[in-house]
Design an enzyme around this catalytic site. Structure first.
Site, PDB file in Angstrom:
ATOM      1  CE  LYS A  70      88.352  42.372  36.969  1.00 10.59           C
ATOM      2  NZ  LYS A  70      89.120  41.653  35.935  1.00 10.59           N
ATOM      3  CE  LYS A  98      90.557  35.078  32.087  1.00  8.60           C
ATOM      4  NZ  LYS A  98      90.391  36.530  31.975  1.00  8.60           N
TER       5      LYS A  98
END
Ligand code: OSB
Ligand code: MG
Length: 354
Positions: A164, A263
């Protein structure tokens, strides 16, 4: 012929994460989820998982909003319903606006049920091959544990490490870290941490050695993403921005990204995801399958998606034991030589115990 739904149930579950998942958006310590089970007359059960979080820090939908929509709106639409093919399920929900995560939970359960009724693995039913799926893990640890977690991920054999990044990350130390692992793929995921004036700051990550930079800007920042995709040599990959077939078209038209994350929860389930997949494939957009700190039901559906030809970058596929002391499926998802073998069993291919 076809399949008649006898009964649909939703179960709310909650499990602690083995360790906190930290990003600039949220610290996640435990995960709630909804597991949808759909039975047919023959007593077979299909499973789907709702990937919304407990609060709206990542998406507008939440566990509670999805539970409401499932129980009060969607499940009643299915009573006694007969479907000839699971592709008919998503269009049958078109009277319900939005709420794609709630829809995906029920729609994916019915795809699983169809595959089970046909005695076929889901990956086969959707056109995949039984090639093992490359495993990828995300490192979202507190600052002091970062290097150690990357080391562990590489030692476990993961083919890809996603880190991240935000405006607080140091591109120089990231570059040094990544250069220690010349055979390891690294993705940098910003979850929209950068904004209009930050293009220069983002460009500082261009030399880190990332295979891609994921979602540097906000969901609707098509022009900014296109600008970054032109200026940086690292390809821009869109995650949050791809929430519908129309978004996928827009990404292609605006050249806002060269790579996309699929997704299924965000897109509304299998049918919409397969449409988006076909579109990207016909435009040579590279794809990978994203996760959202999910339990095994969702992971099993995702593995079937990752088995499709052309999904060639390692997705968010960590072992069951990565996030969970005990997953809700058996056997556990395990990593062997950096890969996960697809189950030869019908449907999602795992037993579910909740
Ligand atoms: O951006 O991919 C993301 C988790 C929660 C919300 C958004 C994201 C994530 C992850 C988790 O990165 C990846 C995983 O489940 O392995
Ligand atoms: Mg992401």
């Amino acid at each position: 012929m076809g399949l008649t739904i006898r009964n649909i149930q939703v179960t709310r579950i909650r499990r602690p994460l083995k360790q906190p998942f930290q990003t600039h958006l949220q610290h996640v310590r435990e995960r709630e989820s909804l597991i949808v089970s759909a039975d047919n007359r023959e007593g077979q059960t299909g499973y789907g998982e709702c990937v919304a979080f407990s609060t709206p820090w990542y998406t507008a939908e939440t566990v509670t909003s999805c539970l409401f929509v499932l129980q009060e709106v969607l499940i009643p639409l299915f009573e006694g319903k007969n479907f000839g093919h699971p592709a008919e399920v998503y269009p049958a929900l078109s009277q319900v606006k939005g709420n794609r995560m709630a829809k995906a939970a029920i729609e994916t359960a019915i795809w699983d049920l169809f595959a089970k009724a046909a005695g076929q693995p889901l990956w086969q039913m959707v056109g995949g091959t039984d090639k093992p799926v490359s495993a990828g893990v995300v490192v979202a640890a507190e600052a002091g544990k970062f290097e150690e977690e990357v080391r562990q991920a590489a030692a476990t054999g993961y083919r890809r490490v996603k880190v991240k990044i935000s405006r607080q990350s140091d591109p120089i130390s990231l570059k040094a870290l990544i250069s220690h692992y010349p055979n390891q793929l690294f993705f940098g995921d910003a979850n929209g941490a950068f904004s209009a004036g930050d293009l220069k700051e983002l460009a500082a990550f261009d030399d880190c050695g990332f295979t891609l930079i994921e979602q540097p800007f906000g969901v609707a920042e098509w022009a900014l993403h296109a600008e970054a995709n032109r200026q940086l040599k690292t390809p821009i990959c869109l995650d949050e921005s791809i929430a519908s077939f129309e978004d996928a078209k827009r990404m292609i038209e605006t050249e806002a990204g060269s790579i996309a994350v699929l997704k299924m929860g965000r897109l509304g389930g299998w049918q919409e995801t397969l449409r988006v997949y076909e579109l990207f494939r016909s435009h040579d957009i590279r794809m990978w399958v994203g996760g959202m700190i999910e339990f095994g039901v969702s992971k099993a559906h995702n593995l079937a998606l990752a088995s499709l030809p052309g999904i060639d970058l390692p997705g968010d596929f960590s072992a069951s034991r990565h996030f969970w002391e005990r997953d809700i499926i058996s056997p556990d998802i395990r990593i062997t030589n950096g890969e996960i073998r697809l189950s030869p069993q019908p449907g999602i291919g795992y037993d579910v115990s909740i």
